[in-house]
Design an enzyme around this catalytic site. Structure first.
Site, PDB file in Angstrom:
ATOM      1  N   GLY A   1      24.089  98.960  34.177  1.00 11.26           N
ATOM      2  CA  GLY A   1      24.959  97.967  34.796  1.00 11.26           C
ATOM      3  C   GLY A   1      25.807  97.220  33.775  1.00 11.26           C
ATOM      4  O   GLY A   1      26.987  96.964  34.017  1.00 11.26           O
TER       5      GLY A   1
ATOM      6  N   ASN B   1      21.778  88.001  41.435  1.00 13.84           N
ATOM      7  CA  ASN B   1      20.464  88.452  41.000  1.00 13.84           C
ATOM      8  C   ASN B   1      19.386  87.381  41.122  1.00 13.84           C
ATOM      9  O   ASN B   1      18.230  87.686  41.381  1.00 13.84           O
ATOM     10  CB  ASN B   1      20.531  88.959  39.555  1.00 13.84           C
ATOM     11  CG  ASN B   1      21.383  88.082  38.662  1.00 13.84           C
ATOM     12  OD1 ASN B   1      22.550  87.826  38.965  1.00 13.84           O
ATOM     13  ND2 ASN B   1      20.816  87.606  37.585  1.00 13.84           N
TER      14      ASN B   1
ATOM     15  N   GLN C   1      22.766  94.479  42.039  1.00 15.41           N
ATOM     16  CA  GLN C   1      21.643  94.008  42.852  1.00 15.41           C
ATOM     17  C   GLN C   1      21.726  94.424  44.312  1.00 15.41           C
ATOM     18  O   GLN C   1      20.729  94.362  45.028  1.00 15.41           O
ATOM     19  CB  GLN C   1      21.534  92.477  42.774  1.00 15.41           C
ATOM     20  CG  GLN C   1      21.047  91.973  41.429  1.00 15.41           C
ATOM     21  CD  GLN C   1      19.609  92.375  41.115  1.00 15.41           C
ATOM     22  OE1 GLN C   1      18.840  92.776  41.988  1.00 15.41           O
ATOM     23  NE2 GLN C   1      19.234  92.264  39.862  1.00 15.41           N
TER      24      GLN C   1
ATOM     25  N   HIS D   1      18.213 101.244  37.205  1.00 11.52           N
ATOM     26  CA  HIS D   1      16.820 100.759  37.228  1.00 11.52           C
ATOM     27  C   HIS D   1      16.572  99.652  38.253  1.00 11.52           C
ATOM     28  O   HIS D   1      15.466  99.152  38.380  1.00 11.52           O
ATOM     29  CB  HIS D   1      16.366 100.325  35.825  1.00 11.52           C
ATOM     30  CG  HIS D   1      16.974  99.045  35.329  1.00 11.52           C
ATOM     31  ND1 HIS D   1      16.267  97.874  35.279  1.00 11.52           N
ATOM     32  CD2 HIS D   1      18.212  98.757  34.867  1.00 11.52           C
ATOM     33  CE1 HIS D   1      17.043  96.916  34.787  1.00 11.52           C
ATOM     34  NE2 HIS D   1      18.227  97.426  34.538  1.00 11.52           N
TER      35      HIS D   1
ATOM     36  N   THR E   1      28.430 113.404  25.306  1.00  8.71           N
ATOM     37  CA  THR E   1      27.776 114.460  26.084  1.00  8.71           C
ATOM     38  C   THR E   1      26.931 113.839  27.182  1.00  8.71           C
ATOM     39  O   THR E   1      26.095 112.970  26.921  1.00  8.71           O
ATOM     40  CB  THR E   1      26.904 115.330  25.145  1.00  8.71           C
ATOM     41  OG1 THR E   1      27.761 115.882  24.149  1.00  8.71           O
ATOM     42  CG2 THR E   1      26.195 116.432  25.902  1.00  8.71           C
TER      43      THR E   1
ATOM     44  N   CYS F   1      12.292  76.631  29.123  1.00 10.90           N
ATOM     45  CA  CYS F   1      11.890  75.442  28.385  1.00 10.90           C
ATOM     46  C   CYS F   1      12.501  75.498  26.987  1.00 10.90           C
ATOM     47  O   CYS F   1      12.268  76.451  26.242  1.00 10.90           O
ATOM     48  CB  CYS F   1      10.371  75.407  28.299  1.00 10.90           C
ATOM     49  SG  CYS F   1       9.759  73.742  28.443  1.00 10.90           S
TER      50      CYS F   1
HETATM   51  C1  LIG Z   1      23.729  91.312  38.808  1.00 12.32           C
HETATM   52  C2  LIG Z   1      23.425  92.155  37.608  1.00 12.32           C
HETATM   53  N1  LIG Z   1      24.434  92.750  36.969  1.00 12.32           N
HETATM   54  C3  LIG Z   1      24.231  93.520  35.888  1.00 12.32           C
HETATM   55  C4  LIG Z   1      22.972  93.716  35.381  1.00 12.32           C
HETATM   56  C5  LIG Z   1      22.789  94.547  34.145  1.00 12.32           C
HETATM   57  O1  LIG Z   1      22.309  95.824  34.429  1.00 12.32           O
HETATM   58  P1  LIG Z   1      21.577  96.690  33.295  1.00 12.32           P
HETATM   59  O2  LIG Z   1      20.248  96.057  33.081  1.00 12.32           O
HETATM   60  O3  LIG Z   1      21.478  98.065  33.890  1.00 12.32           O
HETATM   61  O4  LIG Z   1      22.433  96.668  32.085  1.00 12.32           O
HETATM   62  C6  LIG Z   1      21.886  93.114  36.024  1.00 12.32           C
HETATM   63  C7  LIG Z   1      20.519  93.270  35.487  1.00 12.32           C
HETATM   64  O5  LIG Z   1      19.753  92.333  35.448  1.00 12.32           O
HETATM   65  C8  LIG Z   1      22.120  92.313  37.170  1.00 12.32           C
HETATM   66  O6  LIG Z   1      21.126  91.707  37.818  1.00 12.32           O
END
Ligand SMILES: Cc1ncc(COP(=O)(O)O)c(C=O)c1O
Length: 373
Positions: A71, A151, A179, A201, A237, A322
């Site tokens: 992402g 997220n 998400q 993932h 690749t 914290c």
């Molecule tokens: C909203 C959002 N965008 C992007 C990412 C980043 O994705 P990646 O962990 O595959 O780089 C995350 C991962 O926490 C996410 O929650």
């Protein structure tokens, strides 16, 4: 106590069907997909099949899918790629205050290189107002990037409304759907987006793979220059192993039915917490327009991390950190205007395909005993 995993927004396990589809590419099909001989054929065909599966989930064409490392790379490619390719038309980008760092940081980088960035605010539920986007548009605006769902709190943004505005002005629209893919519908036509980010993932594929949907005709400069892989949009690749993982996961994600079961469990946890804590527990995020798996709650006047530590074996996230003895709210909760005494008690529970009713009841019971003020 048996460990319980309620942090699916952080990462998901690999679905056994995804692992099974990947295995032959770990063990047998090693050829370089770009080669012209027999050893390449299996890998090449598998990558193109995977690309079609990703495209199908999004209602897109296969050649509009670029595989990435995840992402973060997809977000970087969307922002820097469009910014670089379209900078002759202007240097202004609009985004929101609650984006993931993999959108905010490329924006910060671009601002150091002459681009102007406008961040639209969010309301108390974490939603942007499309009219703020409309008002922020200037003749120099080249890109709007608004995440599909957040997220931390799960709030879903009114993307279709935003796209009506960007279309009128001929401005490209990117969404970070890391998400939302696999949790709610993510058809690029319905959403009206030109670019869309996927993170493997988060949808039961492995780490290290993602994709960027790029609508045909969208100008995009690659981040990684080299040979002409991925239609000249990302050199290197290709990994058939990872592409097959993402393709299979996207194929499974077309069935959103399991998310309805997840929603019921998520609401069961919320109901149980409300019954126990009444007004001492507060929901963060939009009550309805929210990912079906996400429950971000604040235990008012308490510290989320301390509650989590006492829960024993429950994997979940807090909305605060914290620093030097002071509790610092997450940028998302801050942007939503959540007061400090509420935000510091935030815990994000994010459920997934593997979550059971027994687990939800066990977490509710444990919370009832440790979170009593
Ligand atoms: C909203 C959002 N965008 C992007 C990412 C980043 O994705 P990646 O962990 O595959 O780089 C995350 C991962 O926490 C996410 O929650």
């Amino acid at each position: 106590m048996r460990p319980i995993y309620l942090d699916y927004n952080a990462s998901t396990p690999i679905d056994p069907l995804v692992a099974a589809a990947m295995r032959p590419f770990l063990e047998d099909h090693f050829g370089n997909p770009s080669s012209g001989h027999w050893a390449a054929a299996g890998a090449k065909a598998a990558i193109e099949d995977a690309r079609s599966k990703v495209a199908q989930l999004l209602g897109a064409e296969a050649d509009e899918v670029v595989f990435t490392s995840g992402g973060s790379e997809a977000n970087n490619l969307a922002l820097k790629g469009v910014a670089w390719a379209a900078k002759a038309n202007g240097g202004h980008i609009i985004t929101s205050a609650v984006e993931h760092p993999s959108v905010l940081e490329p924006c910060r980088f671009l601002s150091q290189h002459g681009f102007k960035i406008t961040q639209v605010p969010v309301d108390r539920t974490g939603r942007i107002d499309p009219d703020d986007v409309r008002r922020a548009i200037t003749p120099q605006t080249i890109l709007v990037s608004i995440m599909h769902a957040n997220n931390e709190v799960g709030t879903i943004q009114p993307l279709a409304e935003v796209s009506r505005i960007t279309r009128t002005h001929g401005i490209r629209l990117h969404t970070d759907a890391a998400q939302s893919v696999g949790k709610i519908a993510t058809d690029v036509g319905t959403l009206g987006v030109d670019l869309l980010t996927i993170a493997g993932h988060k949808l039961y594929a492995p780490k290290g793979v993602g994709a960027l949907y790029v609508r045909r005709g969208t100008p995009l400069e690659p981040l990684i220059h080299g040979a002409g892989h991925e239609g000249g949009r990302r050199a290197g690749t290709e990994s058939a192993l990872l592409a097959v993982g993402l393709g299979t996961a996207c194929d499974l994600a077309r069935d959103l039915e399991p998310m309805e079961k997840v929603r019921v469990l998520r609401d069961r946890l919320w109901q149980r917490l409300r019954a126990k804590f009444d007004h001492r527990v507060v929901l963060n995020g939009h009550a309805e327009d929210r990912l079906p798996n996400t429950l971000n709650v604040s235990f008012v006047g308490r510290v989320g991390a301390e509650i989590l530590a006492q829960l024993g074996g429950v994997a979940a996230s807090t909305g605060s950190a914290c620093h030097a003895g002071r509790v610092e709210l997450s940028p998302v909760l801050k942007a939503m205007g959540v007061p400090s005494e509420v935000g510091m008690g935030a815990i994000r529970f994010s459920l997934g395909r593997g979550t059971t009713e027994e687990e939800i009841d066990a977490v509710a019971d444990r919370l009832a005993s440790v979170a009593v003020a």
